[in-house]
Scaffold this motif. Sequence first.
Motif, PDB file in Angstrom:
ATOM      1  N   ALA A 170      -3.683  -4.460  -1.571  1.00 12.88           N
ATOM      2  CA  ALA A 170      -3.833  -3.008  -1.593  1.00 12.88           C
ATOM      3  C   ALA A 170      -5.081  -2.648  -2.384  1.00 12.88           C
ATOM      4  CB  ALA A 170      -2.600  -2.359  -2.215  1.00 12.88           C
ATOM      5  N   VAL A 171      -5.903  -1.751  -1.858  1.00 15.17           N
ATOM      6  CA  VAL A 171      -7.148  -1.340  -2.501  1.00 15.17           C
ATOM      7  C   VAL A 171      -7.036   0.123  -2.903  1.00 15.17           C
ATOM      8  CG1 VAL A 171      -9.637  -1.106  -2.227  1.00 15.17           C
ATOM      9  CG2 VAL A 171      -8.435  -2.972  -1.073  1.00 15.17           C
ATOM     10  N   HIS A 172      -7.407   0.435  -4.122  1.00 14.88           N
ATOM     11  CA  HIS A 172      -7.360   1.821  -4.599  1.00 14.88           C
ATOM     12  C   HIS A 172      -8.671   2.524  -4.251  1.00 14.88           C
ATOM     13  CE1 HIS A 172      -3.576   1.663  -6.895  1.00 14.88           C
ATOM     14  NE2 HIS A 172      -3.900   0.394  -7.095  1.00 14.88           N
ATOM     15  N   VAL A 173      -8.564   3.652  -3.587  1.00 18.44           N
ATOM     16  CA  VAL A 173      -9.723   4.480  -3.264  1.00 18.44           C
ATOM     17  C   VAL A 173      -9.411   5.911  -3.669  1.00 18.44           C
ATOM     18  CG1 VAL A 173     -10.471   3.025  -1.341  1.00 18.44           C
ATOM     19  CG2 VAL A 173      -8.901   4.913  -0.902  1.00 18.44           C
ATOM     20  N   THR A 174     -10.444   6.728  -3.735  1.00 22.64           N
ATOM     21  CA  THR A 174     -10.245   8.136  -4.073  1.00 22.64           C
ATOM     22  C   THR A 174     -10.582   9.013  -2.876  1.00 22.64           C
ATOM     23  OG1 THR A 174     -12.519   8.477  -4.849  1.00 22.64           O
ATOM     24  CG2 THR A 174     -10.903   7.639  -6.458  1.00 22.64           C
ATOM     25  N   LYS A 175     -10.045  10.183  -2.889  1.00 19.64           N
ATOM     26  CA  LYS A 175     -10.357  11.159  -1.842  1.00 19.64           C
ATOM     27  C   LYS A 175     -11.853  11.457  -1.838  1.00 19.64           C
ATOM     28  CE  LYS A 175      -9.319  15.879  -0.306  1.00 19.64           C
ATOM     29  NZ  LYS A 175      -8.506  17.110  -0.577  1.00 19.64           N
ATOM     30  N   SER A 194       0.800  -1.222   0.000  1.00 19.36           N
ATOM     31  CA  SER A 194       0.000   0.000   0.000  1.00 19.36           C
ATOM     32  C   SER A 194       0.836   1.278   0.000  1.00 19.36           C
ATOM     33  CB  SER A 194      -0.929   0.012   1.223  1.00 19.36           C
ATOM     34  OG  SER A 194      -0.176   0.129   2.429  1.00 19.36           O
ATOM     35  N   LEU A 195       2.165   1.147  -0.005  1.00 14.74           N
ATOM     36  CA  LEU A 195       3.022   2.327  -0.023  1.00 14.74           C
ATOM     37  C   LEU A 195       2.900   3.074  -1.354  1.00 14.74           C
ATOM     38  CD1 LEU A 195       6.245   0.868   1.649  1.00 14.74           C
ATOM     39  CD2 LEU A 195       4.556   2.398   2.693  1.00 14.74           C
ATOM     40  N   LYS A 196       3.225   4.343  -1.325  1.00  9.92           N
ATOM     41  CA  LYS A 196       3.143   5.166  -2.539  1.00  9.92           C
ATOM     42  C   LYS A 196       4.041   4.608  -3.636  1.00  9.92           C
ATOM     43  CE  LYS A 196       3.551   9.938  -4.158  1.00  9.92           C
ATOM     44  NZ  LYS A 196       3.899  11.336  -3.772  1.00  9.92           N
ATOM     45  N   ASN A 197       5.271   4.266  -3.276  1.00 11.97           N
ATOM     46  CA  ASN A 197       6.222   3.695  -4.225  1.00 11.97           C
ATOM     47  C   ASN A 197       6.649   2.320  -3.722  1.00 11.97           C
ATOM     48  OD1 ASN A 197       6.436   6.051  -6.012  1.00 11.97           O
ATOM     49  ND2 ASN A 197       7.425   7.031  -4.263  1.00 11.97           N
ATOM     50  N   VAL A 198       5.998   1.281  -4.217  1.00 12.48           N
ATOM     51  CA  VAL A 198       6.280  -0.081  -3.759  1.00 12.48           C
ATOM     52  C   VAL A 198       7.570  -0.575  -4.422  1.00 12.48           C
ATOM     53  CG1 VAL A 198       5.380  -2.412  -3.527  1.00 12.48           C
ATOM     54  CG2 VAL A 198       3.803  -0.466  -3.585  1.00 12.48           C
ATOM     55  N   ARG A 199       8.464  -1.112  -3.610  1.00 12.94           N
ATOM     56  CA  ARG A 199       9.739  -1.605  -4.134  1.00 12.94           C
ATOM     57  C   ARG A 199       9.561  -3.036  -4.637  1.00 12.94           C
ATOM     58  NH1 ARG A 199      13.657  -4.556  -1.723  1.00 12.94           N
ATOM     59  NH2 ARG A 199      12.723  -4.254   0.352  1.00 12.94           N
TER      60      ARG A 199
END
Length: 320
Positions: free
Chosen positions: A134-139, A53-58
């Motif tokens: 990780a689940v994508h959601v919007t503001k 769920s991190l912004k930049n997944v390694r």
Amino acid sequence: MPFYKRFETVVLLYPTYRYLLKYFGRFAYSKDDKEVLRSSIVLQCHIIEKGLSLKNVRPGFGVPKMNHLLDSLGEYIKKYHDEQLEMFAMSIVKAYFDFNEKCGTIDDGLKAKYENLCTQIEHHEKYDYLCGGAVHVTKEEILKAAMIPYLEFVKARHSVRHFTGEPVDEYLLHKALEMAQYTPSACNRQPWKVFVYTQKENVVQLLTMQTGARQFLNDVGAVIIVTSSATHFFGNEMHQLYLNGGLYSMNLLLALHAVGLGSIPLNLGISDDKLKLIKNFANIPESEVPVLLIAVGNIPKELKVAASKRFCYTDYTIFD
């Protein structure tokens, strides 16, 4: 503080810490215990989910941690049968492998373990709600769901000591419990258990043992005891028992308010002897530490509640 006061404080604290240390020492490190192994798997799953769920997944992250998770899950499957946990864990493991497959960074050793586990676990559609990753959601989605008059809602909640005496609709209890299940917890370990009592004789007996509801115990429709499991925490996490159990209890109190039931939290910071009586009568497993007892009931058309005015947050809030 005078010495005698300090000594008195130590004497009063000793039974509580002895009680906690006994449970923590006895249940937190039993490697063969089902609940300990289950809790460890949930914790390891959360570590992987956080990484995804991190912004930049390694790409290729967490190989040692995934290795540990797969070994633990394999051990659990051999010893126990738990479709919910298997679905929960394998959905997160799958999300990890799907991500790394796209990146071309799959570890061969991990892949072999994963494929072996896949042959042992079936997909159970009834547990699809447990699928992780990780689940994508919007503001916009978050803010839309948050657009409720929350200040008015929390100000309207009171600790109720005046109930109708009528049985509580169990459908409402189930709705409140469904809401409370979304309580946040340390590494998503969800260490709480909830014991609900609606039979009149059980309600009266438990409230009599707790002693804080003498004036209205015959009007209470249900009693809920929230516990926290010592098997879910390790190392220096002893106080997490109460922290996580307290978070759940507060959410449950608000959920009961949301479905239109009255409630009052009743203190379980009582003597070991009283706790043992309550646990024995309520059939609460020894590894569970009682956190709070909640009396629940139907609210009459008119009632009195304690004003319980709150100090302004500015009196105790410090900004940098």
